[in-house]
Scaffold this motif. Structure first.
Motif, PDB file in Angstrom:
ATOM      1  N   ASN A 146      -2.563 -11.140  -5.073  1.00 50.41           N
ATOM      2  CA  ASN A 146      -2.721 -12.361  -5.867  1.00 50.41           C
ATOM      3  C   ASN A 146      -3.937 -13.165  -5.422  1.00 50.41           C
ATOM      4  O   ASN A 146      -4.688 -13.700  -6.257  1.00 50.41           O
ATOM      5  CB  ASN A 146      -1.458 -13.216  -5.774  1.00 50.41           C
ATOM      6  CG  ASN A 146      -0.277 -12.585  -6.478  1.00 50.41           C
ATOM      7  OD1 ASN A 146      -0.441 -11.725  -7.334  1.00 50.41           O
ATOM      8  ND2 ASN A 146       0.932 -12.995  -6.114  1.00 50.41           N
ATOM      9  N   HIS A 147      -4.139 -13.267  -4.127  1.00 57.10           N
ATOM     10  CA  HIS A 147      -5.253 -14.073  -3.637  1.00 57.10           C
ATOM     11  C   HIS A 147      -6.590 -13.343  -3.782  1.00 57.10           C
ATOM     12  O   HIS A 147      -7.624 -13.993  -3.982  1.00 57.10           O
ATOM     13  CB  HIS A 147      -5.007 -14.464  -2.174  1.00 57.10           C
ATOM     14  CG  HIS A 147      -4.018 -15.577  -2.021  1.00 57.10           C
ATOM     15  ND1 HIS A 147      -4.374 -16.906  -2.073  1.00 57.10           N
ATOM     16  CD2 HIS A 147      -2.676 -15.561  -1.853  1.00 57.10           C
ATOM     17  CE1 HIS A 147      -3.304 -17.657  -1.933  1.00 57.10           C
ATOM     18  NE2 HIS A 147      -2.261 -16.881  -1.795  1.00 57.10           N
ATOM     19  N   LEU A 148      -6.593 -12.025  -3.690  1.00 56.07           N
ATOM     20  CA  LEU A 148      -7.814 -11.282  -3.969  1.00 56.07           C
ATOM     21  C   LEU A 148      -8.241 -11.472  -5.422  1.00 56.07           C
ATOM     22  O   LEU A 148      -9.420 -11.702  -5.725  1.00 56.07           O
ATOM     23  CB  LEU A 148      -7.603  -9.791  -3.676  1.00 56.07           C
ATOM     24  CG  LEU A 148      -7.850  -9.308  -2.254  1.00 56.07           C
ATOM     25  CD1 LEU A 148      -7.471  -7.837  -2.124  1.00 56.07           C
ATOM     26  CD2 LEU A 148      -9.298  -9.510  -1.847  1.00 56.07           C
ATOM     27  N   LEU A 149      -7.272 -11.404  -6.321  1.00 58.24           N
ATOM     28  CA  LEU A 149      -7.580 -11.548  -7.735  1.00 58.24           C
ATOM     29  C   LEU A 149      -8.023 -12.966  -8.067  1.00 58.24           C
ATOM     30  O   LEU A 149      -8.935 -13.171  -8.878  1.00 58.24           O
ATOM     31  CB  LEU A 149      -6.361 -11.164  -8.576  1.00 58.24           C
ATOM     32  CG  LEU A 149      -6.535 -11.197 -10.098  1.00 58.24           C
ATOM     33  CD1 LEU A 149      -7.646 -10.250 -10.527  1.00 58.24           C
ATOM     34  CD2 LEU A 149      -5.229 -10.832 -10.791  1.00 58.24           C
ATOM     35  N   SER A 150      -7.398 -13.964  -7.432  1.00 59.48           N
ATOM     36  CA  SER A 150      -7.754 -15.354  -7.727  1.00 59.48           C
ATOM     37  C   SER A 150      -9.188 -15.673  -7.331  1.00 59.48           C
ATOM     38  O   SER A 150      -9.812 -16.558  -7.923  1.00 59.48           O
ATOM     39  CB  SER A 150      -6.783 -16.299  -7.018  1.00 59.48           C
ATOM     40  OG  SER A 150      -6.953 -16.241  -5.615  1.00 59.48           O
ATOM     41  N   ALA A 230      -2.629  -3.471 -15.174  1.00 56.58           N
ATOM     42  CA  ALA A 230      -1.467  -4.145 -15.753  1.00 56.58           C
ATOM     43  C   ALA A 230      -1.407  -5.613 -15.336  1.00 56.58           C
ATOM     44  O   ALA A 230      -0.863  -6.448 -16.076  1.00 56.58           O
ATOM     45  CB  ALA A 230      -0.187  -3.431 -15.332  1.00 56.58           C
ATOM     46  N   ARG A 231      -1.967  -5.947 -14.154  1.00 56.88           N
ATOM     47  CA  ARG A 231      -1.944  -7.344 -13.696  1.00 56.88           C
ATOM     48  C   ARG A 231      -2.989  -8.199 -14.399  1.00 56.88           C
ATOM     49  O   ARG A 231      -2.909  -9.426 -14.363  1.00 56.88           O
ATOM     50  CB  ARG A 231      -2.181  -7.411 -12.177  1.00 56.88           C
ATOM     51  CG  ARG A 231      -1.072  -6.821 -11.352  1.00 56.88           C
ATOM     52  CD  ARG A 231      -1.176  -7.252  -9.896  1.00 56.88           C
ATOM     53  NE  ARG A 231      -2.414  -6.827  -9.273  1.00 56.88           N
ATOM     54  CZ  ARG A 231      -2.572  -5.683  -8.634  1.00 56.88           C
ATOM     55  NH1 ARG A 231      -1.567  -4.810  -8.566  1.00 56.88           N
ATOM     56  NH2 ARG A 231      -3.725  -5.368  -8.067  1.00 56.88           N
ATOM     57  N   LEU A 232      -3.961  -7.580 -15.014  1.00 56.22           N
ATOM     58  CA  LEU A 232      -5.017  -8.317 -15.691  1.00 56.22           C
ATOM     59  C   LEU A 232      -4.615  -8.640 -17.129  1.00 56.22           C
ATOM     60  O   LEU A 232      -3.986  -7.830 -17.808  1.00 56.22           O
ATOM     61  CB  LEU A 232      -6.316  -7.496 -15.701  1.00 56.22           C
ATOM     62  CG  LEU A 232      -6.890  -7.119 -14.336  1.00 56.22           C
ATOM     63  CD1 LEU A 232      -8.123  -6.234 -14.514  1.00 56.22           C
ATOM     64  CD2 LEU A 232      -7.238  -8.351 -13.521  1.00 56.22           C
TER      65      LEU A 232
END
Length: 251
Positions: A146-150, A230-232
């Protein structure tokens, strides 16, 4: 006929007599309050000597506080170390290029950077090991993802390319999942395989899956790739994926 004397210094080199002025002290906002950074041309260079500027970035962007608060590490004993001390010690160790828990001992003499991060102390290597064992693997993975993506979300609104790369890391100890596999540089050496998803050109990492050395085939990285996609959201998905999966190039 006389010729002009050749210049001692090549074009582009600076004359040693020309000294640059010393920069004025700079004010940096840290978790320990404002500090003033002064440049000393006579002092030796350290690997994290300019960490104060990165700490200011973490504070103003709210990155460090949210990362600490969302961590699935919980203590019940009053004698347990503070969560910020454990994660901050690992954070400083990684930035220093350390590769083992035992290297944390080298940070215990640092009386500046831990305080700038809002830490009380640098924990021992045993406390760091026990903290990692207390964390649920699945919750920890979700926390880091989550934090990498943020960190990269503002960039994903523009068209971008997703690169998938496989890297072999030779191992020399008894690490978990150390196995013999494809290793052209050191055949027969146990290794880990890193399946990495990144933003092309920018080289910003979106996800990394660590597999055994015998799982270097792209099919072992396919589940992680599909989970990332899928998370995007629809607006964040890449224009195309550049990878070799099961012998077929996905574009």
């Amino acid at each position: 006929m006389t010729t002009r004397p050749k210049s001692t210094h090549r074009k582009g080199e600076r004359n040693p007599d020309d000294t640059l002025p010393t920069p004025a002290p700079m004010s940096v906002d840290t978790f320990d309050g404002k500090v003033h950074v002064e440049w000393d041309s006579e002092a030796s260079v350290t690997n994290i000597g300019q960490l104060a500027f990165f700490i200011e970035f973490l504070k103003l962007g709210g990155r460090f506080d949210d990362w600490i608060d969302d961590c699935p590490l919980h203590y019940q004993s009053n004698n347990a170390p503070q969560k910020i001390d454990v994660l901050g010690s690992l954070f400083l160790s990684i930035l220093s290029g350390h590769k083992r828990y035992a290297h944390l001992t080298a940070l215990r003499a640092d009386g500046v950077n831990p305080g700038l991060l809002g830490m009380n102390k640098v924990v021992s290597e045993d406390s760091a090991r026990k903290a990692m064992k207390r964390m649920n693997p699945r919750d920890s993975e979700q926390w880091m993802q989550n934090h990498l993506l943020s960190c990269c979300e503002p960039l994903l609104s523009a068209p971008w390319i997703l690169d998938v790369d496989t890297t072999i890391k030779p191992l020399y100890g008894h690490q978990e999942l150390a196995d013999k596999g494809y290793n052209p540089q050191k055949p027969g050496r146990p290794s880990h395989t890193y399946h990495t998803c990144m933003i092309a050109n920018l080289r910003l990492i979106l996800d990394v899956e660590v597999k055994a050395g015998s799982q270097s085939h792209s099919s072992h990285g396919l589940p992680g790739l599909m989970a990332l996609l899928a998370r995007l959201s629809h607006e964040q998905k890449p224009a195309f994926v550049r990878a070799i999966l099961l012998g077929v190039a996905i574009r």
